[in-house]
Motif scaffolding. Structure first.
Motif, PDB file in Angstrom:
ATOM      1  N   ASP A  60       1.028  -1.331  -0.018  1.00  0.00           N
ATOM      2  CA  ASP A  60       0.383  -0.154  -0.019  1.00  0.00           C
ATOM      3  C   ASP A  60       0.735   0.985   0.091  1.00  0.00           C
ATOM      4  OD1 ASP A  60      -2.419  -1.401   0.379  1.00  0.00           O
ATOM      5  OD2 ASP A  60      -2.424  -1.812   2.060  1.00  0.00           O
ATOM      6  N   LEU A  61       1.887   1.602   0.484  1.00  0.00           N
ATOM      7  CA  LEU A  61       2.637   2.212   0.710  1.00  0.00           C
ATOM      8  C   LEU A  61       3.516   2.724  -0.051  1.00  0.00           C
ATOM      9  CD1 LEU A  61       4.003   4.776   3.146  1.00  0.00           C
ATOM     10  CD2 LEU A  61       5.576   2.744   3.217  1.00  0.00           C
ATOM     11  N   ALA A  62       3.597   1.913  -1.591  1.00  0.00           N
ATOM     12  CA  ALA A  62       4.476   1.737  -2.183  1.00  0.00           C
ATOM     13  C   ALA A  62       3.645   2.273  -3.516  1.00  0.00           C
ATOM     14  CB  ALA A  62       4.114   0.436  -3.241  1.00  0.00           C
ATOM     15  N   GLN A  63       2.208   2.864  -3.253  1.00  0.00           N
ATOM     16  CA  GLN A  63       1.495   3.794  -4.392  1.00  0.00           C
ATOM     17  C   GLN A  63       1.506   5.228  -3.984  1.00  0.00           C
ATOM     18  OE1 GLN A  63      -3.205   3.949  -3.364  1.00  0.00           O
ATOM     19  NE2 GLN A  63      -2.201   2.821  -1.541  1.00  0.00           N
ATOM     20  N   TYR A  64       2.637   5.193  -2.896  1.00  0.00           N
ATOM     21  CA  TYR A  64       2.771   7.494  -2.723  1.00  0.00           C
ATOM     22  C   TYR A  64       3.491   7.483  -3.681  1.00  0.00           C
ATOM     23  CZ  TYR A  64      -1.429   6.231   0.176  1.00  0.00           C
ATOM     24  OH  TYR A  64      -2.810   5.881   1.191  1.00  0.00           O
ATOM     25  N   VAL A  65       3.395   8.723  -4.521  1.00  0.00           N
ATOM     26  CA  VAL A  65       4.821   9.384  -5.578  1.00  0.00           C
ATOM     27  C   VAL A  65       5.085  11.121  -4.810  1.00  0.00           C
ATOM     28  CG1 VAL A  65       4.058   8.382  -7.206  1.00  0.00           C
ATOM     29  CG2 VAL A  65       2.697  10.415  -6.987  1.00  0.00           C
ATOM     30  N   ALA A  66       4.590  11.327  -3.603  1.00  0.00           N
ATOM     31  CA  ALA A  66       4.824  12.417  -3.111  1.00  0.00           C
ATOM     32  C   ALA A  66       5.038  12.642  -1.701  1.00  0.00           C
ATOM     33  CB  ALA A  66       4.145  13.635  -4.033  1.00  0.00           C
ATOM     34  N   VAL A  67       5.122  13.481  -1.056  1.00  0.00           N
ATOM     35  CA  VAL A  67       4.434  13.707   0.472  1.00  0.00           C
ATOM     36  C   VAL A  67       4.946  14.943   0.643  1.00  0.00           C
ATOM     37  CG1 VAL A  67       5.903  13.885   2.579  1.00  0.00           C
ATOM     38  CG2 VAL A  67       6.247  11.708   1.046  1.00  0.00           C
ATOM     39  N   GLU A  68       3.780  15.608   1.091  1.00  0.00           N
ATOM     40  CA  GLU A  68       3.676  17.048   1.930  1.00  0.00           C
ATOM     41  C   GLU A  68       3.673  16.975   3.054  1.00  0.00           C
ATOM     42  OE1 GLU A  68      -0.283  19.488   0.245  1.00  0.00           O
ATOM     43  OE2 GLU A  68      -0.888  19.073   2.955  1.00  0.00           O
ATOM     44  N   PHE A  69       4.519  17.742   3.507  1.00  0.00           N
ATOM     45  CA  PHE A  69       4.833  17.715   5.084  1.00  0.00           C
ATOM     46  C   PHE A  69       4.399  19.420   5.520  1.00  0.00           C
ATOM     47  CE2 PHE A  69       8.834  18.990   2.787  1.00  0.00           C
ATOM     48  CZ  PHE A  69       9.218  19.806   3.382  1.00  0.00           C
ATOM     49  N   THR A  70       4.263  19.206   7.012  1.00  0.00           N
ATOM     50  CA  THR A  70       3.556  20.771   7.618  1.00  0.00           C
ATOM     51  C   THR A  70       4.646  20.938   8.093  1.00  0.00           C
ATOM     52  OG1 THR A  70       1.202  20.797   6.928  1.00  0.00           O
ATOM     53  CG2 THR A  70       1.748  22.080   8.316  1.00  0.00           C
ATOM     54  N   LEU A  71       4.633  22.035   8.548  1.00  0.00           N
ATOM     55  CA  LEU A  71       5.863  22.380   9.731  1.00  0.00           C
ATOM     56  C   LEU A  71       5.018  23.197  10.553  1.00  0.00           C
ATOM     57  CD1 LEU A  71       9.346  22.810   8.078  1.00  0.00           C
ATOM     58  CD2 LEU A  71       8.168  20.614   9.077  1.00  0.00           C
ATOM     59  N   GLU A  72       5.402  23.764  12.061  1.00  0.00           N
ATOM     60  CA  GLU A  72       5.078  24.956  12.909  1.00  0.00           C
ATOM     61  C   GLU A  72       6.346  25.171  12.536  1.00  0.00           C
ATOM     62  OE1 GLU A  72       3.785  24.380  15.919  1.00  0.00           O
ATOM     63  OE2 GLU A  72       1.323  23.300  15.159  1.00  0.00           O
ATOM     64  N   LEU A  73       6.540  27.112  12.482  1.00  0.00           N
ATOM     65  CA  LEU A  73       8.053  27.389  12.210  1.00  0.00           C
ATOM     66  C   LEU A  73       7.905  29.459  13.223  1.00  0.00           C
ATOM     67  CD1 LEU A  73       8.485  27.713   8.295  1.00  0.00           C
ATOM     68  CD2 LEU A  73       9.564  26.006  10.857  1.00  0.00           C
ATOM     69  N   ASN A  74       8.674  29.942  14.278  1.00  0.00           N
ATOM     70  CA  ASN A  74       8.489  31.213  14.177  1.00  0.00           C
ATOM     71  C   ASN A  74       7.720  31.913  13.021  1.00  0.00           C
ATOM     72  OD1 ASN A  74       9.474  33.677  14.805  1.00  0.00           O
ATOM     73  ND2 ASN A  74       9.605  32.976  17.092  1.00  0.00           N
ATOM     74  N   GLU A  75       7.237  32.394  13.122  1.00  0.00           N
ATOM     75  CA  GLU A  75       6.135  33.351  12.372  1.00  0.00           C
ATOM     76  C   GLU A  75       7.310  34.467  11.565  1.00  0.00           C
ATOM     77  OE1 GLU A  75       4.625  35.039   9.343  1.00  0.00           O
ATOM     78  OE2 GLU A  75       4.259  32.681   9.892  1.00  0.00           O
ATOM     79  N   ALA A  76       7.926  34.936  12.818  1.00  0.00           N
ATOM     80  CA  ALA A  76       8.699  36.441  12.704  1.00  0.00           C
ATOM     81  C   ALA A  76       9.470  36.382  11.806  1.00  0.00           C
ATOM     82  CB  ALA A  76       8.888  36.766  13.748  1.00  0.00           C
ATOM     83  N   GLU A  77      10.235  34.836  12.031  1.00  0.00           N
ATOM     84  CA  GLU A  77      11.674  33.997  11.360  1.00  0.00           C
ATOM     85  C   GLU A  77      11.710  34.292  10.162  1.00  0.00           C
ATOM     86  OE1 GLU A  77      13.845  32.453  16.105  1.00  0.00           O
ATOM     87  OE2 GLU A  77      12.089  30.835  14.246  1.00  0.00           O
ATOM     88  N   ALA A  78      10.133  32.976  10.244  1.00  0.00           N
ATOM     89  CA  ALA A  78      10.258  32.576   8.740  1.00  0.00           C
ATOM     90  C   ALA A  78       9.806  33.776   7.914  1.00  0.00           C
ATOM     91  CB  ALA A  78       8.822  31.427   8.866  1.00  0.00           C
ATOM     92  N   ALA A  79       9.194  35.041   8.887  1.00  0.00           N
ATOM     93  CA  ALA A  79       8.431  36.236   7.125  1.00  0.00           C
ATOM     94  C   ALA A  79       9.687  37.021   7.473  1.00  0.00           C
ATOM     95  CB  ALA A  79       7.202  37.237   8.259  1.00  0.00           C
ATOM     96  N   ASP A  80      10.467  36.889   8.320  1.00  0.00           N
ATOM     97  CA  ASP A  80      11.528  37.543   7.791  1.00  0.00           C
ATOM     98  C   ASP A  80      12.697  37.197   6.696  1.00  0.00           C
ATOM     99  OD1 ASP A  80      13.496  40.570   8.397  1.00  0.00           O
ATOM    100  OD2 ASP A  80      15.117  38.474   8.870  1.00  0.00           O
ATOM    101  N   CYS A  81      12.421  35.644   6.199  1.00  0.00           N
ATOM    102  CA  CYS A  81      13.425  35.227   5.986  1.00  0.00           C
ATOM    103  C   CYS A  81      12.985  34.963   4.289  1.00  0.00           C
ATOM    104  CB  CYS A  81      13.493  33.547   6.818  1.00  0.00           C
ATOM    105  SG  CYS A  81      14.905  32.018   4.939  1.00  0.00           S
ATOM    106  N   ALA A  82      11.801  34.667   4.452  1.00  0.00           N
ATOM    107  CA  ALA A  82      11.010  34.641   3.020  1.00  0.00           C
ATOM    108  C   ALA A  82      10.928  36.000   2.356  1.00  0.00           C
ATOM    109  CB  ALA A  82       9.516  34.784   3.412  1.00  0.00           C
ATOM    110  N   GLY A  83      11.075  37.000   3.517  1.00  0.00           N
ATOM    111  CA  GLY A  83      10.921  38.360   2.975  1.00  0.00           C
ATOM    112  C   GLY A  83      12.173  39.330   2.744  1.00  0.00           C
ATOM    113  N   GLY A  84      14.198  38.000   2.309  1.00  0.00           N
ATOM    114  CA  GLY A  84      14.377  38.648   2.357  1.00  0.00           C
ATOM    115  C   GLY A  84      15.835  39.351   3.642  1.00  0.00           C
ATOM    116  N   GLY A  85      14.924  39.136   4.299  1.00  0.00           N
ATOM    117  CA  GLY A  85      16.254  39.389   5.668  1.00  0.00           C
ATOM    118  C   GLY A  85      16.898  39.023   5.903  1.00  0.00           C
ATOM    119  N   GLU A  86      17.498  39.529   7.121  1.00  0.00           N
ATOM    120  CA  GLU A  86      19.081  38.592   7.964  1.00  0.00           C
ATOM    121  C   GLU A  86      18.538  36.678   8.529  1.00  0.00           C
ATOM    122  OE1 GLU A  86      20.509  41.266  10.179  1.00  0.00           O
ATOM    123  OE2 GLU A  86      21.158  43.101   8.258  1.00  0.00           O
TER     124      GLU A  86
END
Length: 224
Positions: A60-86
């Motif tokens: 059954d496991l062999a039928q899957y061709v992709a994995v979607e993963f969900t992370l909890e991040l510190n929003e301030a850190e993630a937003a700064d990184c995504a926006g090209g911050g330090e």
């Protein structure tokens, strides 16, 4: 009249079966199989508390061709990184099994560098404040794991601020990726077509299947 009812019932069953086949086979790994915010166990040793929902179900496991993963991040850190911050936020994501060995890929919420090129292989997409998702699939569309795997894990590591936590893992089939993985509405019993209304397309095919099944039933009755 009796034959019409049989055909209508057969058509309804065929529609339901067709919808069931096309329904999503996507699988959300239960929260209890995700340990320490870092590893999702799919197949493992029960004596070590590492058993997974696919123990004894490698096929059954062999039928899957992709994995979607969900992370909890510190929003301030993630937003700064995504926006090209330090602030840099990123890490590794991958698999551990007989077939994959220790397979590693990299993720970050920052999409492009100063040259317009992808920063890492997997770019996280923001779902809501502090919640981000990423998806991995192989370029050739092949399965992530093999049916013969005796152990299988999905893992995540934070190589930056150490605030990332793996909170969700969803396994996807090729049909899910193609957009045909949505679970259909509950099928309703179709009306019996009138004698003067020709069936076309799918309806005609289902009617033909109904006739074939009805014919088989008649043959079976005669053999008795």
């Amino acid at each position: 009249m009796k034959m019409k009812k049989v055909l209508a019932a057969m058509a309804a069953m065929a529609v339901a079966a067709t919808m069931a086949i096309s329904a999503s086979a996507a699988f959300d790994v239960p929260a209890e199989n995700i340990k320490d915010g870092a590893t999702a166990f799919l197949i493992g040793d029960e004596s070590k508390g590492e058993n997974g929902p696919f123990n004894d179900k490698g096929a059954d496991l062999a039928q899957y061709v992709a994995v979607e993963f969900t992370l909890e991040l510190n929003e301030a850190e993630a937003a700064d990184c995504a926006g090209g911050g330090e602030t840099w936020v990123g890490g590794g994501f991958g698999f551990n099994s007989d077939s994959t060995s220790w397979e590693q890929h990299e993720w970050t919420p920052k999409a492009l560098d100063e040259n317009g090129e992808p920063v890492k292989e997997i770019t996280l997409e923001k779902v809501s404040d502090g919640v981000y998702k990423g998806t991995f699939k192989r370029e050739d569309g092949s399965s992530i794991f093999k049916a013969e795997d005796t152990y299988a894990q999905v893992w995540m590591q934070d190589w930056s601020t150490k605030n990332a936590k793996l909170v969700g893992v969803k396994l996807l089939t090729a049909d899910d990726l193609a957009g045909g993985g949505e679970t259909p509405d509950e099928p309703s019993t179709p009306d019996t077509p009138s004698d003067d209304t020709p069936d076309t397309g799918v309806t005609a095919g289902l009617a033909f299947a109904g006739l074939a099944l009805a014919g088989a039933a008649v043959v079976a009755t005669k053999k008795k």
